[in-house]
Design a protein around this motif. Structure first.
Motif, mmCIF file in Angstrom:
data_model
loop_
_atom_site.group_PDB
_atom_site.id
_atom_site.type_symbol
_atom_site.label_atom_id
_atom_site.label_comp_id
_atom_site.label_asym_id
_atom_site.label_seq_id
_atom_site.Cartn_x
_atom_site.Cartn_y
_atom_site.Cartn_z
ATOM 1 N N PHE A 47 -4.004 -6.438 16.535
ATOM 2 C CA PHE A 47 -3.243 -5.823 15.698
ATOM 3 C C PHE A 47 -2.546 -4.722 16.296
ATOM 4 O O PHE A 47 -3.016 -3.987 16.891
ATOM 5 C CB PHE A 47 -4.205 -5.343 14.414
ATOM 6 N N VAL A 48 -1.411 -4.627 16.081
ATOM 7 C CA VAL A 48 -0.600 -3.424 16.506
ATOM 8 C C VAL A 48 0.038 -2.668 15.382
ATOM 9 O O VAL A 48 -0.351 -1.320 15.474
ATOM 10 C CB VAL A 48 0.657 -3.857 17.345
ATOM 11 N N ALA A 49 0.696 -3.239 14.505
ATOM 12 C CA ALA A 49 1.176 -2.528 13.275
ATOM 13 C C ALA A 49 1.710 -3.264 12.245
ATOM 14 O O ALA A 49 1.830 -4.719 12.592
ATOM 15 C CB ALA A 49 2.732 -1.413 13.815
ATOM 16 N N ALA A 50 1.657 -2.995 10.930
ATOM 17 C CA ALA A 50 2.139 -3.645 9.901
ATOM 18 C C ALA A 50 2.824 -2.744 8.860
ATOM 19 O O ALA A 50 2.354 -1.414 8.615
ATOM 20 C CB ALA A 50 1.078 -4.396 9.344
ATOM 21 N N ILE A 51 3.704 -3.446 8.084
ATOM 22 C CA ILE A 51 4.340 -2.710 7.089
ATOM 23 C C ILE A 51 4.405 -3.512 5.696
ATOM 24 O O ILE A 51 4.920 -4.644 5.947
ATOM 25 C CB ILE A 51 5.759 -2.324 7.503
ATOM 26 N N VAL A 52 3.848 -2.889 4.647
ATOM 27 C CA VAL A 52 4.073 -3.625 3.258
ATOM 28 C C VAL A 52 5.591 -3.771 3.028
ATOM 29 O O VAL A 52 6.227 -2.539 2.856
ATOM 30 C CB VAL A 52 3.111 -2.891 2.217
ATOM 31 N N TRP A 53 6.086 -4.914 2.533
ATOM 32 C CA TRP A 53 7.747 -4.955 2.364
ATOM 33 C C TRP A 53 8.255 -3.905 1.516
ATOM 34 O O TRP A 53 9.100 -3.608 1.554
ATOM 35 C CB TRP A 53 7.941 -6.544 2.439
ATOM 36 N N LYS A 54 7.681 -4.222 0.269
ATOM 37 C CA LYS A 54 8.195 -3.523 -1.035
ATOM 38 C C LYS A 54 7.893 -2.155 -1.029
ATOM 39 O O LYS A 54 8.722 -1.297 -1.471
ATOM 40 C CB LYS A 54 7.753 -4.310 -2.248
ATOM 41 N N GLY A 55 6.606 -1.845 -0.890
ATOM 42 C CA GLY A 55 6.023 -0.681 -1.084
ATOM 43 C C GLY A 55 6.240 0.438 0.166
ATOM 44 O O GLY A 55 6.314 1.648 0.176
ATOM 45 N N GLY A 56 6.342 -0.104 1.495
ATOM 46 C CA GLY A 56 6.690 0.427 2.606
ATOM 47 C C GLY A 56 5.284 1.088 3.157
ATOM 48 O O GLY A 56 5.472 1.826 4.321
ATOM 49 N N ASP A 57 4.292 0.859 2.630
ATOM 50 C CA ASP A 57 2.741 1.455 3.497
ATOM 51 C C ASP A 57 2.853 0.733 4.842
ATOM 52 O O ASP A 57 3.333 -0.213 5.216
ATOM 53 C CB ASP A 57 1.914 1.159 2.680
ATOM 54 N N ILE A 58 2.441 1.810 5.811
ATOM 55 C CA ILE A 58 2.410 1.507 6.976
ATOM 56 C C ILE A 58 1.030 1.751 7.686
ATOM 57 O O ILE A 58 0.225 2.715 7.338
ATOM 58 C CB ILE A 58 3.587 2.332 7.893
ATOM 59 N N TYR A 59 0.769 0.977 8.693
ATOM 60 C CA TYR A 59 -0.584 0.892 9.237
ATOM 61 C C TYR A 59 -0.412 0.529 10.808
ATOM 62 O O TYR A 59 0.640 -0.371 11.177
ATOM 63 C CB TYR A 59 -1.584 -0.220 8.763
ATOM 64 N N TYR A 60 -1.216 1.214 11.664
ATOM 65 C CA TYR A 60 -1.211 1.149 13.176
ATOM 66 C C TYR A 60 -2.576 0.756 13.395
ATOM 67 O O TYR A 60 -3.444 1.077 13.142
ATOM 68 C CB TYR A 60 -0.639 2.419 13.750
ATOM 69 N N GLY A 61 -2.439 -0.019 14.874
ATOM 70 C CA GLY A 61 -3.845 -0.010 15.534
ATOM 71 C C GLY A 61 -4.002 1.134 16.304
ATOM 72 O O GLY A 61 -3.087 1.867 16.490
ATOM 73 N N ASP A 62 -5.391 1.350 16.643
ATOM 74 C CA ASP A 62 -5.659 2.560 17.279
ATOM 75 C C ASP A 62 -5.301 2.732 18.408
ATOM 76 O O ASP A 62 -4.854 4.038 18.842
ATOM 77 C CB ASP A 62 -7.254 2.594 17.164
ATOM 78 N N SER A 63 -5.069 1.794 19.338
ATOM 79 C CA SER A 63 -4.330 1.985 20.561
ATOM 80 C C SER A 63 -2.926 2.236 20.654
ATOM 81 O O SER A 63 -2.281 2.785 21.810
ATOM 82 C CB SER A 63 -4.584 0.675 21.432
ATOM 83 N N VAL A 64 -2.129 2.412 19.713
ATOM 84 C CA VAL A 64 -0.869 2.651 19.513
ATOM 85 C C VAL A 64 -0.399 3.768 18.648
ATOM 86 O O VAL A 64 0.897 4.247 18.652
ATOM 87 C CB VAL A 64 -0.142 1.416 19.373
ATOM 88 N N LYS A 65 -1.427 4.161 18.103
ATOM 89 C CA LYS A 65 -1.121 5.428 17.135
ATOM 90 C C LYS A 65 -0.404 6.465 17.738
ATOM 91 O O LYS A 65 -0.902 6.774 18.799
ATOM 92 C CB LYS A 65 -2.283 5.831 16.261
ATOM 93 N N GLY A 66 0.728 7.100 17.236
ATOM 94 C CA GLY A 66 1.301 8.519 17.935
ATOM 95 C C GLY A 66 2.376 7.700 18.972
ATOM 96 O O GLY A 66 3.225 8.602 19.331
ATOM 97 N N ARG A 67 2.434 6.545 19.397
ATOM 98 C CA ARG A 67 3.409 6.049 20.416
ATOM 99 C C ARG A 67 4.281 5.169 19.777
ATOM 100 O O ARG A 67 5.477 5.069 20.144
ATOM 101 C CB ARG A 67 2.590 5.595 21.373
ATOM 102 N N PHE A 68 3.853 4.190 18.875
ATOM 103 C CA PHE A 68 4.765 2.989 18.228
ATOM 104 C C PHE A 68 5.083 3.575 16.884
ATOM 105 O O PHE A 68 4.164 4.117 16.259
ATOM 106 C CB PHE A 68 3.996 1.846 18.517
ATOM 107 N N THR A 69 6.292 2.909 16.420
ATOM 108 C CA THR A 69 6.725 3.227 15.108
ATOM 109 C C THR A 69 7.169 1.925 14.763
ATOM 110 O O THR A 69 8.087 1.227 15.134
ATOM 111 C CB THR A 69 7.905 4.186 14.988
ATOM 112 N N ILE A 70 6.766 1.570 13.230
ATOM 113 C CA ILE A 70 7.335 0.367 12.851
ATOM 114 C C ILE A 70 8.143 0.773 11.804
ATOM 115 O O ILE A 70 8.013 1.815 11.057
ATOM 116 C CB ILE A 70 6.065 -0.573 12.239
ATOM 117 N N SER A 71 9.043 -0.150 11.289
ATOM 118 C CA SER A 71 10.001 0.128 10.395
ATOM 119 C C SER A 71 10.692 -1.035 10.005
ATOM 120 O O SER A 71 10.812 -2.164 10.575
ATOM 121 C CB SER A 71 11.110 1.171 10.938
#
Length: 123
Positions: A47-71
């Motif tokens: 798992f790298v990252a996910a975004i809830v489509w309507k609410g926009g909540d975002i989650y990241y895998g530990d290995s990419v936090k602070g480096r990757f951004t999902i939008s």
């Protein structure tokens, strides 16, 4: 049915950036969340990252936090993954996924997958 097409992968030096895109088409009204996963031949799909489509909540895998951004761009049914400060260990095939995942970090909970895009980070 939802079709997903990823783009933006490639070869990059460590410390540089890449942006991946994933465009959804078809029954996009059924999208509850979109996620990014990655896989190498030696590991299970991670798992790298996910975004809830309507609410926009975002989650990241530990290995990419602070480096990757999902939008997302809802108007274009497209999700992006901005990858900064890339490391050789980020080398993998990156997959986009969508559906109604009960658990956003679990690949088995997603219904639709793209074909994947290769990212190679050289040291």
């Amino acid at each position: 049915q939802v079709q997903l097409v990823e783009s933006g992968g490639g070869l990059v030096q460590a410390g540089r950036s890449l942006r991946l895109s994933c465009a959804a088409s078809g029954s996009t009204f059924s999208i509850q969340a979109m996620g990014w996963f990655r896989q190498t031949p030696r590991k299970e799909r991670e798992f790298v990252a996910a975004i809830v489509w309507k609410g926009g909540d975002i989650y990241y895998g530990d290995s990419v936090k602070g480096r990757f951004t999902i939008s997302r761009d809802s108007a274009k049914n497209t999700v992006y993954l901005q990858m900064n400060s890339l490391k050789p260990e980020d080398t993998a095939v990156y997959y986009c996924a969508t559906g109604f995942p009960a658990r956003l970090g679990f690949a088995s909970d997603y219904d639709y997958w793209g074909q994947g895009t290769q990212v190679h980070v050289s040291s």
